[in-house]
Design a protein around this motif. Structure first.
Motif, PDB file in Angstrom:
ATOM      1  N   GLY A  29       0.834  -1.196   0.000  1.00 52.05           N
ATOM      2  CA  GLY A  29       0.000   0.000   0.000  1.00 52.05           C
ATOM      3  C   GLY A  29       0.863   1.238   0.000  1.00 52.05           C
ATOM      4  O   GLY A  29       2.085   1.173  -0.194  1.00 52.05           O
ATOM      5  N   VAL A  30       0.241   2.382   0.219  1.00 49.37           N
ATOM      6  CA  VAL A  30       0.958   3.652   0.272  1.00 49.37           C
ATOM      7  C   VAL A  30       0.973   4.146   1.708  1.00 49.37           C
ATOM      8  O   VAL A  30      -0.083   4.384   2.293  1.00 49.37           O
ATOM      9  N   MET A  31       2.170   4.262   2.281  1.00 49.58           N
ATOM     10  CA  MET A  31       2.303   4.847   3.607  1.00 49.58           C
ATOM     11  C   MET A  31       2.519   6.344   3.451  1.00 49.58           C
ATOM     12  O   MET A  31       3.421   6.791   2.735  1.00 49.58           O
ATOM     13  N   SER A  32       1.689   7.120   4.120  1.00 50.97           N
ATOM     14  CA  SER A  32       1.813   8.577   4.100  1.00 50.97           C
ATOM     15  C   SER A  32       2.337   9.035   5.444  1.00 50.97           C
ATOM     16  O   SER A  32       1.791   8.686   6.492  1.00 50.97           O
ATOM     17  N   THR A  33       3.419   9.785   5.391  1.00 54.30           N
ATOM     18  CA  THR A  33       4.049  10.307   6.599  1.00 54.30           C
ATOM     19  C   THR A  33       4.148  11.826   6.502  1.00 54.30           C
ATOM     20  O   THR A  33       3.825  12.421   5.465  1.00 54.30           O
ATOM     21  N   ILE A  34       4.588  12.443   7.579  1.00 54.66           N
ATOM     22  CA  ILE A  34       4.794  13.889   7.587  1.00 54.66           C
ATOM     23  C   ILE A  34       6.266  14.139   7.317  1.00 54.66           C
ATOM     24  O   ILE A  34       7.133  13.752   8.101  1.00 54.66           O
ATOM     25  N   SER A  35       6.547  14.776   6.213  1.00 54.74           N
ATOM     26  CA  SER A  35       7.904  14.889   5.709  1.00 54.74           C
ATOM     27  C   SER A  35       8.845  15.603   6.683  1.00 54.74           C
ATOM     28  O   SER A  35       8.484  16.607   7.299  1.00 54.74           O
ATOM     29  N   SER A  36      10.067  15.038   6.767  1.00 54.36           N
ATOM     30  CA  SER A  36      11.140  15.684   7.525  1.00 54.36           C
ATOM     31  C   SER A  36      12.238  16.167   6.580  1.00 54.36           C
ATOM     32  O   SER A  36      13.277  16.638   7.021  1.00 54.36           O
ATOM     33  N   ARG A  37      11.988  16.053   5.286  1.00 53.54           N
ATOM     34  CA  ARG A  37      12.978  16.461   4.287  1.00 53.54           C
ATOM     35  C   ARG A  37      13.173  17.971   4.332  1.00 53.54           C
ATOM     36  O   ARG A  37      12.188  18.729   4.351  1.00 53.54           O
ATOM     37  N   PRO A  38      14.433  18.432   4.361  1.00 53.82           N
ATOM     38  CA  PRO A  38      14.702  19.873   4.419  1.00 53.82           C
ATOM     39  C   PRO A  38      13.986  20.626   3.294  1.00 53.82           C
ATOM     40  O   PRO A  38      14.053  20.242   2.128  1.00 53.82           O
ATOM     41  N   GLY A  39      13.285  21.660   3.678  1.00 53.63           N
ATOM     42  CA  GLY A  39      12.534  22.460   2.721  1.00 53.63           C
ATOM     43  C   GLY A  39      11.119  21.971   2.502  1.00 53.63           C
ATOM     44  O   GLY A  39      10.299  22.684   1.931  1.00 53.63           O
ATOM     45  N   LEU A  40      10.829  20.753   2.930  1.00 52.71           N
ATOM     46  CA  LEU A  40       9.487  20.190   2.764  1.00 52.71           C
ATOM     47  C   LEU A  40       8.908  19.718   4.099  1.00 52.71           C
ATOM     48  O   LEU A  40       7.963  18.929   4.126  1.00 52.71           O
ATOM     49  N   GLU A  41       9.470  20.200   5.189  1.00 54.75           N
ATOM     50  CA  GLU A  41       8.982  19.793   6.511  1.00 54.75           C
ATOM     51  C   GLU A  41       7.491  20.085   6.644  1.00 54.75           C
ATOM     52  O   GLU A  41       7.033  21.167   6.291  1.00 54.75           O
ATOM     53  N   GLY A  42       6.769  19.096   7.147  1.00 51.29           N
ATOM     54  CA  GLY A  42       5.340  19.274   7.378  1.00 51.29           C
ATOM     55  C   GLY A  42       4.458  18.929   6.195  1.00 51.29           C
ATOM     56  O   GLY A  42       3.236  18.845   6.341  1.00 51.29           O
ATOM     57  N   PHE A  43       5.039  18.743   5.022  1.00 53.64           N
ATOM     58  CA  PHE A  43       4.249  18.370   3.841  1.00 53.64           C
ATOM     59  C   PHE A  43       3.955  16.866   3.868  1.00 53.64           C
ATOM     60  O   PHE A  43       4.694  16.092   4.472  1.00 53.64           O
ATOM     61  N   PRO A  44       2.896  16.432   3.179  1.00 55.98           N
ATOM     62  CA  PRO A  44       2.636  14.995   3.097  1.00 55.98           C
ATOM     63  C   PRO A  44       3.661  14.302   2.214  1.00 55.98           C
ATOM     64  O   PRO A  44       4.069  14.836   1.178  1.00 55.98           O
TER      65      PRO A  44
END
Length: 356
Positions: A121-136
């Motif tokens: 399936g698709v796991m959706s998390t809250i991004s920790s990638r620099p510049g995209l923090e908080g995005f799905p």
């Protein structure tokens, strides 16, 4: 919500981001599947008040997210359709009454069955990638499930979703029914928290995972860790006009349907070798006869079967007939628990159809 009141949708504050917009260049499939998950959740959060019906007293699961009728939900169904609330033909009225009362699995049972029958399936998390923090952020993942229906994963420390979970355990898992091909097919989103499995439980978790993924050699790599999700809620869309919410308690207390493991094989056999019998069963059991030109068995469970039918309708003044496909519920004469039971139930319905 009490009877007569509109059901309350799940508050957005309780729902983590569902859909992937991350790594678009490298993961187009993850994005596409994530968007399906978003559509599932969007559809399942919409409530309805069917014309002339009002809200009935509903179960705790159904109060939160209720079955949508095609009309009243904004679909603009043609008047001649068998699912149109404006179609007052006596045969159609009797058919709709039959479908309203036809036994079905609970939303919780259907959710557990769907989880048990799939492995990715698709796991959706809250991004920790620099510049995209908080995005799905979404990733395609493989999983198994334990006796409580909790998804189990083996994640690499190099994966983006692993980094995300280390900073924020909130996540969702969106899965689709085997053979998912259209909005009429089932999909489910599990919402909760995902964390590493305690060391004392890892051998047991590994054994569960290996049953569904026997060749998953990568789980022994040094950078892989066992994760498990605690399900707080689930959002199910079973197809057109069927959507419901399930609490974590309802989900964990339910069991997968015992008929599901051989449902697909039986359906394929019936469709390939006994297609005319399936159509006859639908006509006899549901009372919907006029215009039916085809029937395809989709899934079976202990209470009945779901059939995709094709119906021709030629409105007054129209030059040509139009065709419409929709799902129909056909209940067994009594519950089934085994493959032998299923054969007997189909034979019973076939006999009744011949004698009708």
């Amino acid at each position: 919500a009490a009877a007569g009141q509109s059901p309350s949708p799940i508050p957005p504050s309780n729902m983590p981001a569902m859909v992937s917009a991350l790594r678009v260049q490298r993961r187009p499939l993850a994005l596409a599947l994530g968007l399906v998950g978003a559509l599932s959740l969007t559809a399942s959060r919409l409530a309805f008040n069917a014309p002339g019906l009002g809200h009935r007293s509903l179960s705790s699961a159904s109060r939160r997210l209720v079955v949508r009728h095609a009309e009243g939900g904004g679909h603009g169904v043609p008047k001649g359709s068998a699912v149109s609330q404006e179609n007052m033909d006596p045969e159609i009225l009797a058919f709709r009454e039959h479908q309203k009362n036809a036994p079905r699995l609970s939303f919780a049972e259907e959710a557990r069955t769907l989880v048990d029958s799939t492995m990715s399936g698709v796991m959706s998390t809250i991004s920790s990638r620099p510049g995209l923090e908080g995005f799905p952020a979404g990733s395609v993942v493989f999983f198994a499930s334990d006796e409580q229906g909790r998804p189990i994963f083996s994640f690499s420390s190099m994966s983006g979703h692993t980094a995300d979970l280390k900073k924020n355990e909130k996540a969702s898992l969106t899965i689709m029914a085997p053979g998912f091909a259209s909005p009429a097919d089932a999909r489910l989103s599990l919402i909760g928290t995902c964390a590493p499995v305690p060391e004392a439980e890892r051998d047991a978790v590994k054994a569960v995972y290996k049953v569904k993924h026997p060749n998953s050699f990568w789980t022994g790599f040094g950078d892989f860790t066992w994760y498990r999700c605690e399900v707080m809620a689930a959002s199910l869309v079973g197809g057109f006009a069927r959507a419901g919410g399930v609490t974590g308690e309802e989900y964990s207390a339910s069991k997968a349907d015992p008929v599901a493991p051989f449902s697909m094989n039986v359906a394929e056999h019936m469709n390939d070798d006994h297609g005319s019998s399936v159509l006859a069963i639908v006509k006899s059991s549901t009372g919907l006869k006029t215009g039916l030109v085809g029937a395809k068995m989709l899934t079976l469970d202990r209470l009945g079967m779901n059939v995709l039918v094709e119906r021709e309708d030629k409105p007054e003044g129209a030059e040509e007939a139009t065709k419409q496909s929709f799902k129909v519920r056909v209940p067994w004469l009594s519950p089934a628990e085994s493959r032998k039971d299923i054969k007997e139930r189909i034979v019973e319905l076939s006999k009744a159809a011949r004698e009708a």
